[in-house]
Scaffold this active site. Structure first.
Site, PDB file in Angstrom:
ATOM      1  CD  GLU A   1      -1.670  -2.426   1.462  1.00 54.92           C
ATOM      2  OE1 GLU A   1      -2.464  -3.349   1.192  1.00 54.92           O
ATOM      3  OE2 GLU A   1      -0.540  -2.606   2.005  1.00 54.92           O
TER       4      GLU A   1
ATOM      5  NE  ARG B   1     -16.442  -5.737  -0.737  1.00 55.08           N
ATOM      6  CZ  ARG B   1     -15.510  -6.548  -0.289  1.00 55.08           C
ATOM      7  NH1 ARG B   1     -14.252  -6.331  -0.620  1.00 55.08           N
ATOM      8  NH2 ARG B   1     -15.800  -7.573   0.476  1.00 55.08           N
TER       9      ARG B   1
END
Length: 336
Positions: free
Chosen positions: A81, A189
């Site tokens: 990340e 999502r």
């Protein structure tokens, strides 16, 4: 971390492990599939500078739809990340507009310093879009981003957004693309509920919207808690409680004018409802605003506790921590 297993109730099916997965749609509720992924594809067709980036989570942030349509503009950075956001900053410096996706826990905790130093301090035009916000995963503290809004609210130059449903997400994508500068956006999502279309809602960056009016209670809410508040309205009607709902999708910058106008109306209990810890989110932002402005309505907060949350089936956890529709209605009746 403790796993919570719901005892089976008469007439209700026993919840299985699949109920830990981040889906907030009730049975039979209207949904749309992957609104973020489809909206980003539409945006990218007219904006050649848009690129999609992720850290091994394309499928789980709906970015795989963008990858299929624009494979040469899709960057899979692996489980790294810090690299994801550092590279996004570099691409933004060269004139691209990265939409970088991961889970909210990884952006807010694992890569915070990289976002702070390479994106926010440099005021880079990176859109950070993060799934599993708040309590939308049953997999325990490692995946529950209960404090993400507090962290990103504290970051200079960062715009912070918590959308309610698919209808809003579809409007959000072009809106944050039109905004120059870094954005942190919570992501719903998969099969995402559709709620706000029935109210003729239109998203405006930095603006709170009164979804419905009411004389007894004002619920100031963001994200999925606006959906919960609107659902609780129906239950409270049966007890002759009239509830107004003020949706605040932009957590930073806060629409102070609208909040003060609505909270300043006499005779209403003000309740802030958020899918976030009680510390540092919308509730404390609104409370501080009211105190600084000399507006003092009766005030309560519906939010997650300041603790590491349990693992388990989402319906069970939402009841346990007070953010289900039934619990929202129950708490408001209790306070009245």
């Amino acid at each position: 971390m403790k796993t919570v297993r719901a005892a089976p109730q008469p007439g209700k099916p026993r919840l299985t492990t699949s109920a830990m997965i981040a889906s907030i749609a009730a049975e039979g509720q209207k949904t749309r599939p992957a609104p973020f992924g489809h909206a980003l594809v539409e945006l990218a067709r007219s904006r050649s500078e848009v690129v999609g980036m992720t850290a091994d989570l394309g499928k789980y942030t709906d970015l795989h739809i963008f990858a299929k349509e624009f494979p040469d503009r899709y960057y899979q950075m692996g489980m790294a990340e810090q690299l994801l956001f550092g590279a996004a900053s570099g691409l933004a410096a060269e004139g691209f507009m990265p939409f970088a996706t991961t889970y909210a826990v990884f952006a807010s905790r694992r890569a915070y310093d990289f976002i702070h130093q390479t994106i926010a301090e440099e005021d880079r035009n990176v859109k950070i879009v993060c799934a599993l916000p708040g309590l939308t995963s049953g997999y325990g503290p490692s995946h529950q981003a209960a404090e993400d809004l507090a962290l990103f609210r504290a970051m200079p130059n960062m715009t912070v957004i918590d959308p309610c449903d698919a209808h809003e997400i579809e409007q959000l994508v072009p809106a944050i693309a039109a905004h120059q500068g870094p954005v942190y956006m919570r992501l719903l999502r998969g099969q995402v509920p559709v709620v706000l279309d029935e109210y003729g809602y239109k998203f405006e960056l930095g603006k709170a919207k009164l979804i419905r009016d009411g004389k007894d209670v004002l619920v100031i809410s963001s994200g999925i808690m606006t959906m919960r508040a609107l659902e609780a309205v129906q239950a409270l009607k049966n007890d002759r409680v009239d509830v107004a709902v003020l949706h605040v999708p932009t957590i930073k910058p806060l629409d102070t004018e609208t909040i003060l106008r609505e909270a300043g109306q006499p005779g209403r209990l003000v309740v802030v409802a958020e899918n976030h810890t009680t510390i540092g989110g919308l509730g404390e932002a609104v409370a501080a605003l009211l105190m600084r402005s000399g507006v003092h309505p009766p005030f309560r907060q519906i939010a997650l506790p300041d603790e590491f949350l349990d693992a388990g089936a989402l319906p069970t956890l939402h009841d346990r921590y007070g953010i289900s529709t039934a619990e929202v209605a129950r708490q408001i009746k209790q306070w009245l």
